[in-house]
Design a protein around this motif. Structure first.
Motif, PDB file in Angstrom:
ATOM      1  N   LEU A 141      -1.759  -2.157   5.686  1.00 46.07           N
ATOM      2  CA  LEU A 141      -0.653  -2.979   6.183  1.00 46.07           C
ATOM      3  C   LEU A 141      -1.178  -3.979   7.209  1.00 46.07           C
ATOM      4  O   LEU A 141      -2.226  -3.768   7.809  1.00 46.07           O
ATOM      5  CB  LEU A 141       0.401  -2.066   6.843  1.00 46.07           C
ATOM      6  N   PRO A 142      -0.410  -5.061   7.428  1.00 49.23           N
ATOM      7  CA  PRO A 142      -0.803  -5.983   8.492  1.00 49.23           C
ATOM      8  C   PRO A 142      -0.423  -5.396   9.866  1.00 49.23           C
ATOM      9  O   PRO A 142       0.511  -4.597   9.957  1.00 49.23           O
ATOM     10  CB  PRO A 142       0.014  -7.239   8.195  1.00 49.23           C
ATOM     11  N   ILE A 143      -1.147  -5.840  10.918  1.00 45.31           N
ATOM     12  CA  ILE A 143      -0.894  -5.334  12.281  1.00 45.31           C
ATOM     13  C   ILE A 143       0.571  -5.505  12.659  1.00 45.31           C
ATOM     14  O   ILE A 143       1.154  -4.692  13.372  1.00 45.31           O
ATOM     15  CB  ILE A 143      -1.774  -6.105  13.294  1.00 45.31           C
ATOM     16  N   SER A 144       1.163  -6.587  12.170  1.00 46.94           N
ATOM     17  CA  SER A 144       2.545  -6.886  12.549  1.00 46.94           C
ATOM     18  C   SER A 144       3.528  -5.827  12.045  1.00 46.94           C
ATOM     19  O   SER A 144       4.673  -5.778  12.480  1.00 46.94           O
ATOM     20  CB  SER A 144       2.948  -8.263  12.003  1.00 46.94           C
ATOM     21  N   ALA A 145       3.079  -4.969  11.126  1.00 48.37           N
ATOM     22  CA  ALA A 145       3.974  -3.935  10.589  1.00 48.37           C
ATOM     23  C   ALA A 145       4.127  -2.757  11.532  1.00 48.37           C
ATOM     24  O   ALA A 145       4.915  -1.856  11.282  1.00 48.37           O
ATOM     25  CB  ALA A 145       3.452  -3.445   9.235  1.00 48.37           C
ATOM     26  N   VAL A 146       3.352  -2.762  12.637  1.00 45.92           N
ATOM     27  CA  VAL A 146       3.335  -1.589  13.508  1.00 45.92           C
ATOM     28  C   VAL A 146       4.071  -1.851  14.818  1.00 45.92           C
ATOM     29  O   VAL A 146       3.863  -2.870  15.467  1.00 45.92           O
ATOM     30  CB  VAL A 146       1.888  -1.152  13.827  1.00 45.92           C
ATOM     31  N   THR A 147       4.928  -0.928  15.197  1.00 48.60           N
ATOM     32  CA  THR A 147       5.512  -0.888  16.536  1.00 48.60           C
ATOM     33  C   THR A 147       4.910   0.319  17.241  1.00 48.60           C
ATOM     34  O   THR A 147       4.874   1.410  16.672  1.00 48.60           O
ATOM     35  CB  THR A 147       7.041  -0.712  16.450  1.00 48.60           C
ATOM     36  N   VAL A 148       4.430   0.093  18.456  1.00 54.04           N
ATOM     37  CA  VAL A 148       3.809   1.196  19.179  1.00 54.04           C
ATOM     38  C   VAL A 148       4.762   1.683  20.271  1.00 54.04           C
ATOM     39  O   VAL A 148       5.310   0.888  21.028  1.00 54.04           O
ATOM     40  CB  VAL A 148       2.474   0.761  19.818  1.00 54.04           C
ATOM     41  N   VAL A 149       4.961   2.979  20.325  1.00 52.48           N
ATOM     42  CA  VAL A 149       5.714   3.613  21.409  1.00 52.48           C
ATOM     43  C   VAL A 149       4.734   4.503  22.156  1.00 52.48           C
ATOM     44  O   VAL A 149       4.128   5.396  21.551  1.00 52.48           O
ATOM     45  CB  VAL A 149       6.893   4.442  20.860  1.00 52.48           C
ATOM     46  N   ASN A 150       4.545   4.223  23.427  1.00 53.81           N
ATOM     47  CA  ASN A 150       3.442   4.902  24.123  1.00 53.81           C
ATOM     48  C   ASN A 150       3.704   5.110  25.606  1.00 53.81           C
ATOM     49  O   ASN A 150       2.774   5.266  26.374  1.00 53.81           O
ATOM     50  CB  ASN A 150       2.151   4.087  23.963  1.00 53.81           C
ATOM     51  N   ASN A 151       4.953   5.079  26.028  1.00 52.29           N
ATOM     52  CA  ASN A 151       5.127   5.047  27.476  1.00 52.29           C
ATOM     53  C   ASN A 151       6.245   5.945  27.993  1.00 52.29           C
ATOM     54  O   ASN A 151       6.818   5.647  29.046  1.00 52.29           O
ATOM     55  CB  ASN A 151       5.366   3.600  27.929  1.00 52.29           C
ATOM     56  N   ASP A 152       6.534   7.008  27.305  1.00 53.44           N
ATOM     57  CA  ASP A 152       7.643   7.841  27.750  1.00 53.44           C
ATOM     58  C   ASP A 152       7.328   9.294  27.403  1.00 53.44           C
ATOM     59  O   ASP A 152       7.241   9.661  26.227  1.00 53.44           O
ATOM     60  CB  ASP A 152       8.927   7.377  27.032  1.00 53.44           C
ATOM     61  N   THR A 153       7.164  10.112  28.432  1.00 63.64           N
ATOM     62  CA  THR A 153       6.765  11.504  28.171  1.00 63.64           C
ATOM     63  C   THR A 153       7.841  12.273  27.415  1.00 63.64           C
ATOM     64  O   THR A 153       7.563  13.329  26.859  1.00 63.64           O
ATOM     65  CB  THR A 153       6.453  12.256  29.480  1.00 63.64           C
TER      66      THR A 153
END
Lengths: 802, 157, 288
Positions: A526-538
């Motif tokens: 997939l292209p990078i634009s297909a990804v949403t990153v969630v990384n900031n909430d325990t």
């Protein structure tokens, strides 16, 4: 698009490409909201009153006038929080100081008010009465017999030490001496190795205070909900460790602490520990029953955030005439400051460099960490390695000169190879060290320039040219310090084949979101634009140990790949079933399931996702993965293969020294890094260049001047970060040693680029002038003094005081 | 409490009327009174450039400006610049060249870079570095920022 | 807490001088020094804050007979790109190029740099060696009065000048250079700008047939104010600028300055820099 219209899709790889940072457009538009920018409805603003004395007993604190000021909600002193627990690596630090202040940064009282201005005005109304105590200004003084104690053992009414339960923390039980920690490591027989040496050198090196200077100052927001659950907006680099620790301090279940990390204005290791301001902000929020926000001023940031560990270091090294290293013996004195944070533990990394950067049959290493009334040191990109490398790489040049060997050949002769297991138990499965050495030397024309500069030392004209090299070894596959060094990933694909990557790994500006997305897209086609990153909430993300030890790409990368591969297997199995083919023949490319060999599209991935979802089976593709690296904890003697991979680099620094002024201009840095494999070339270059310039600052300009416990230059004007016109030309290249355990072969690199610069600069100055300087930084006056023979050589009687 | 004063100025193309403390700096006014947080506090002493804004066509450290002195002036912040299609190329250049890491210095860098392009469209790398000497960055080592600005000069030669 | 009772932004010199005459006024121009100084509590506001930024006629560079006249509100950036300054006082432009950063140069004014009276003020040393005069205006009896004074005599200490409380510095006047005039400026630093001077040196004079006359030497950051260096000047005046004269002047320079130790440099090092760089600058003058 209809599959029939879609032509054959050739395999394409994202690995090694220049991938734009996912968060860059928002940041460049000024839309990113950092903690400083956040508004929480009903928020109060907090300020801390810090000590005006370096070392004193607190006789009294009068907060009555501050409490009476309109707009003030809460004023807290230690007396108001009798339940406060000590923080820090050695549990020697109470956030609010009630009886004694031990450094100028010490927190005495805190105010939460309607505005920052009111909080500041309230601070000015607090009266503190002190009784001064003698100041311990240097680590040498701290270990003198009869030195004033920084954490004296409390006495009972009868004058005897108070009876306390075992394991009472130092904050309550005190310390009968000023020794905070000791580290002793040895392998081989140093005495015998010295006896077999043809040449021995010994010198003492002095490493100074510098500080992180994150462009975003420290800040935190704490709030409790109606059930007493704590929500923190925090800049921490280690949210899961902090979640647990905050719960411990508050004596609540960790499940009741949630940490959300807004985008961070720089980390570099500064946000690895819990600091008093964070705990104090929690106390204020608890007392005010309102959200409380605390943001530092820049001056406060200089005074009250951690520093790099200052070190006094004596190194004794030997070799044989043929250039074989024989031994190293090291004694260091670490100035802990008044409290213990991660700086005290830098010997973990320092001893690795001494024991294992080069093959050395015998190594003996001792550190004494001592309390003083100075600012306390924390973790900072490189974690002791800049200090160790500064000493060791100068000695490599000095030994080579003594035996009349070319300094590059001397290094190559002693450099580690793949397959080596060192005296400390580090196992180098991939190792591009020799290639780093030869590549950097060739690209910089090191040998010729080194010889030319030597020949031109006495030529007329005040400006002398020099070239010097230094190399480094650093963990590149995590570091097993905590019970787990792992990271979890949750991955989901939606009906349109967009991916949400939920990772424990935090983005601190280094580009982890982008590289993790890239690794996932590489698996899923997939292209990078297909990804949403969630990384900031325990509350959402799975556990991760945190951003440190150059581990995120390696550990979180492997974790993300693991989750993506599981998703891929699921997708291919579903496609095979639906389209009646063998899943082993299929692959994912360009948003399609394709026949691997021909590239012929089988089904569009988004369509397949919808088919799965809205079929009788009603399935979604959601996977999880937890990656734990195959490293081991060190034993009590600090031996063990603590990282899953090790990174290597050689940097060559070129300088011009103006002998009339002592100004050293860094003209060029040629760096070759064994990164395992280049993943995001753009991000990698950015990390290296930024690290090189940070190393340049450490070498030449940055200096947090601490005199008698007082920080004299708490501002950018006199602290002197490197500015744009000062940067050297940079020639950065990569060695791809394809680490077997690394994600796509990659190894960690975050800390590596800062490590060698000061050491290489020292060697370059010597090449230019014939003068060797043993202390940092190489400010014009320090260099000028050294050139005129007026420098005080660091003179620490290491062997006597050890 | 301190004296207040009425001012009227143009902010990102829109007339704005405010009453401000006479000792308040323009940075605090933008962030706390107007609520535009793209302009950053980095040091409050004009040493880091994170608070750079454009005032009457010239860049200034908003932390060193008295808000009352904005009266009658034309102010552009990063929010205004970001809304200006002419600045798209510059922002794209920052993204494309990897000039952004933690991003905290970036709004100030972009403001100052836009000023360099306006006043010296033929700037070479050295001139760009000099133009950015008042903007500190701790992450990138500046090289990619300079590359980005250079590529935007002359529409990317 | 501040005690400002009045904010004024006069449009004319007359109006501004009238406000000054009433006493107890803090003057705001570019603000680049005033803002951090007041925030840090190093300078206290007086009851009236007067913003002179809108006073007409205080900005710009003009030729005034045999003088270059520079309005006090002219910014450092404007000086840096001004063709008259480039032509008649290039050494001032050179100093401006080492001044702070672009953002501060765009805000900071020449009058502000002079009145701030820092011993390390970047424009002061070159202005002194150019025999600059300051022009001070006041309105003591209802009408505007002006007086002039050599800049070299203007400073009395760090942050202190001979400007009376009712006076406004309106302009500086620099005599146009004579034929053969040379001027050099050096600011010590590891970067081109954004640096508080550790030392700075200005040298000017008329160079004819290898001999320097009308010699002016001034140093910054070696005394409570920027200072002329009479013994260094005497060592050079009327002498052939050969190796011996240069060495003697550099020695005189080192001997006559009396700097202090601070966090930026030791006194010893400052004296060494004064010696070495005075020598280097004179070598360049001799070779030019």
């Amino acid at each position: 698009m209809n599959v029939a219209e879609k032509p054959v899709i050739a395999p394409e790889s994202l690995i090694g490409q220049r991938i734009q940072k996912k968060d860059a457009p928002e940041k460049a538009a000024g839309k990113t909201r950092y903690i400083q920018d956040m508004i929480v409805p009903g928020v109060l603003h907090a300020k801390i009153l810090r000590s005006s004395r370096v070392h004193a007993k607190i006789k009294s604190i009068d907060t009555s006038a501050a409490k009476a000021l309109p707009g003030v909600h809460v004023v807290l002193t230690a007396a108001d929080v009798p339940d406060q627990q000590p923080i820090g690596v050695a549990r020697d630090h109470l956030p609010l100081k009630g009886e004694r202040v031990r450094s100028l940064r010490d927190e005495i009282a805190a105010v939460a008010a309607d505005s920052e201005e009111i909080a500041e005005a309230a601070l000015r109304l607090i009266r503190v009465e002190y009784e001064d105590l003698p100041i311990v200004a240097t680590p040498e003084d701290a270990i003198k017999p009869g030195a004033p104690l920084i954490h004296p053992v409390p006495l009972a009414a009868d004058g005897q030490p108070k009876a306390l339960p075992p394991k009472t923390p130092i904050a309550f039980a005190g310390k009968p001496d000023n020794i905070a920690m000791r580290f002793d490591y040895t392998h081989g027989d140093v005495a015998q190795a010295e006896a077999e040496s043809d040449v021995v050198v010994e010198d003492t090196f002095q490493l100074h205070y510098v500080t992180h200077c994150c462009m975003g100052v420290s800040g935190v927001i704490a709030e409790f909900d109606a059930s007493g659950n704590l929500l923190m907006y925090s800049n921490t680099q280690v949210p899961f460790l902090h979640k647990r620790e905050f719960a411990e301090y508050l004596n609540i279940d960790p499940s009741r602490v949630r940490i959300i990390q807004p985008p961070i204005g720089g980390g570099f290791g500064s946000k690895l520990d819990i600091y008093p301001f964070e705990v104090i902000c929690i106390f204020l929020a608890r007392a005010a029953k309102r959200p409380v926000k605390m943001v530092f001023t820049r001056e406060e940031e200089f005074l009250a955030s951690p520093t790099r560990q200052p070190v006094l270091l004596t190194l004794r090294s030997g070799c044989k005439k043929d250039g074989t290293l024989t031994f190293r013996q090291v004694h260091t004195l670490h100035d802990n400051g008044a409290y213990t944070s991660w700086g005290a533990t830098t010997p973990f990394v320092m001893m690795q460099t001494f024991s294992s950067l080069y093959r050395v049959p015998a190594c003996d290493y001792h550190t004494t960490v001592v309390y003083t009334n100075n600012p306390y040191a924390g973790s900072f990109r490189g974690y002791g390695n800049l200090q160790a490398t500064f000493a060791i790489e100068q000695h490599m040049d000095m030994l080579a000169e003594k035996i009349g060997m070319d300094p590059l050949n001397f290094r190559i002769k002693n450099a580690q190879d793949a397959g080596e297991v060192t005296g400390q138990g580090m196992s180098f499965k991939s190792c591009g060290f020799k290639e780093c050495l030869t590549t950097a030397a060739e690209r910089s024309d090191y040998r010729k320039k080194h010889a030319d500069n030597l020949a031109n030392r006495d030529a007329p004209g005040p400006v002398k040219r020099g070239i010097g090299m230094a190399s480094m070894l650093h963990v590149g596959g995590g570091a097993k310090i905590y019970p787990s060094d792992g990271c979890g990933t949750i991955l989901k694909l939606d009906d349109f084949a967009n991916v949400t990557l939920i990772t424990g790994a935090s983005e601190i500006g280094q580009g982890s979101e982008t590289v993790l997305s890239q690794l996932v897209c590489e698996e899923l086609g997939l292209p990078i634009s297909a990804v949403t990153v969630v990384n900031n909430d325990t509350a959402i993300t799975p556990w991760d140990v945190g951003v440190h030890a150059s581990r995120t790409t390696f550990i979180a990368g492997n974790s993300a790949i693991g989750a993506a591969r599981k998703a891929k297997a699921k997708i291919l199995a579903a496609a095979a079933k639906k389209h009646g083919c063998d899943e082993a023949m299929l692959d994912l490319r360009g948003g399609f399931v394709v026949v691997a060999e021909t590239g012929e599209p089988v089904v569009e991935l988004a369509r397949l996702m919808r088919n799965l979802h809205f079929s009788d089976k009603a399935e979604l593709v959601m996977t999880t993965f937890y990656y734990e690296p195959p490293s081991v904890h060190q034993d009590k003697g600090f031996k063990g293969d603590v990282s899953a991979a090790y990174a290597w680099a050689t940097q060559v620094v070129e300088v011009e020294v103006d002998t009339d002024t002592g100004i050293v201009k860094m003209t060029k840095v040629t760096g070759t890094h064994d990164v395992g494999r280049v993943l995001n070339r753009l991000g990698l270059e950015g990390q290296i260049e930024g690290g090189v310039v940070m190393g340049q600052g450490y070498a030449l300009t940055e200096n947090l001047i601490v005199e008698n416990g007082v920080t004299r230059n708490p501002n950018f004007r006199d602290y002197k970060l490197v500015t744009a016109p000062e940067i050297p030309e940079m020639d950065i290249t990569f060695v791809e040693s394809m680490d077997g355990e690394g994600p796509q072969g990659a190894k960690g690199v975050g800390e590596a680029p800062s490590i060698c610069i000061a050491a290489a600069a020292a060697n370059a100055i010597y090449n230019a002038t014939g003068v060797r300087i043993f202390g940092l930084p190489f400010t014009p006056e320090a260099v000028y003094r050294a050139l005129r023979g007026k420098a005080e050589k660091p003179n620490w009687q290491a062997w006597k005081s050890a | 409490m301190s004296l207040k004063h009425d001012i009227e100025f143009t902010l990102n193309g829109v007339t704005k009327r405010l009453t401000v403390d006479v000792t308040m700096n323009a940075l605090d006014m933008l962030r706390d009174v107007v609520g535009l947080t793209g302009t950053k506090y980095g040091c409050g002493e004009g040493e880091c450039g994170a608070c750079t804004v454009r005032v009457d066509g010239e860049t200034r450290n908003s932390c060193l400006m008295f808000a009352v002195d904005l009266d009658g002036r034309d102010i552009v912040t990063i929010e205004g610049l970001a809304a200006d299609p002419k600045a798209d190329a510059l922002r794209d250049a920052f993204v494309e060249h990897g000039a952004v890491q933690c991003g905290f210095c970036t709004p100030g860098m972009v403001m100052q870079a836009a000023h360099i392009l306006d006043t010296n469209p033929d700037a070479d790398a050295n001139a760009i570095k000099r133009g950015l000497e008042g903007n500190l960055c701790r992450c990138t080592g500046y090289k990619k920022i300079v590359d980005a600005v250079e590529s935007a000069c002359c529409g990317g030669r | 807490m501040t005690a400002i009772e009045r904010y004024a932004a006069p449009q004319s010199l007359d109006e501004a001088l009238g406000i000054l005459q009433q006493g107890e006024v803090t003057i705001l121009a570019g603000g680049t020094d005033l803002m951090p100084q007041t925030k840090a509590g190093r300078v206290a506001f007086k009851p009236t804050l007067m913003n002179i930024g809108r006073v007409a006629g205080l900005k710009g560079v003009t030729l005034d007979g045999q003088h270059l006249r520079i309005g006090a509100l002219t910014t450092i950036s404007e000086l840096l790109r001004d063709p008259l300054v480039a032509q008649h006082a290039p050494v001032l432009a050179e100093a401006c190029d080492h001044f702070a950063s672009d953002q501060i140069r765009n805000a900071g004014t020449l009058g502000g740099n002079i009145n701030n009276a820092s011993p390390a003020g970047d424009t002061l040393v070159p202005l002194i060696v150019l025999d600059t005069e300051v022009e001070l205006a006041s309105k003591p009896n209802g009408s505007v009065a002006t007086r002039r004074m050599p800049l070299a005599e203007f400073f009395t200490g760090p942050g202190r000048t001979k400007r009376n409380a009712n006076e406004l510095l309106t302009a500086v006047r620099i005599p146009l250079p004579k034929p053969g005039h040379v001027a050099r400026f050096y600011k010590f630093g590891t970067r081109p700008a954004l640096d508080i001077s550790t030392i700075s040196i200005g040298i000017a004079g008329v160079m004819r047939d290898g001999t320097l006359t009308n010699t002016r030497v001034a140093f910054g950051a070696v005394a409570p104010t920027p200072v002329r260096a009479p013994r260094t000047e005497a060592a050079l005046e009327g002498r052939r600028l050969d190796a011996g004269a240069i060495e003697a002047a550099a020695d005189a320079a080192r001997d006559e300055v009396n700097p202090i130790d601070d966090i930026r440099a030791s006194a010893w090092y400052r004296k060494e820099l004064i010696h070495n760089m005075t020598k280097r600058m004179l070598d360049h003058v001799a070779q030019a």
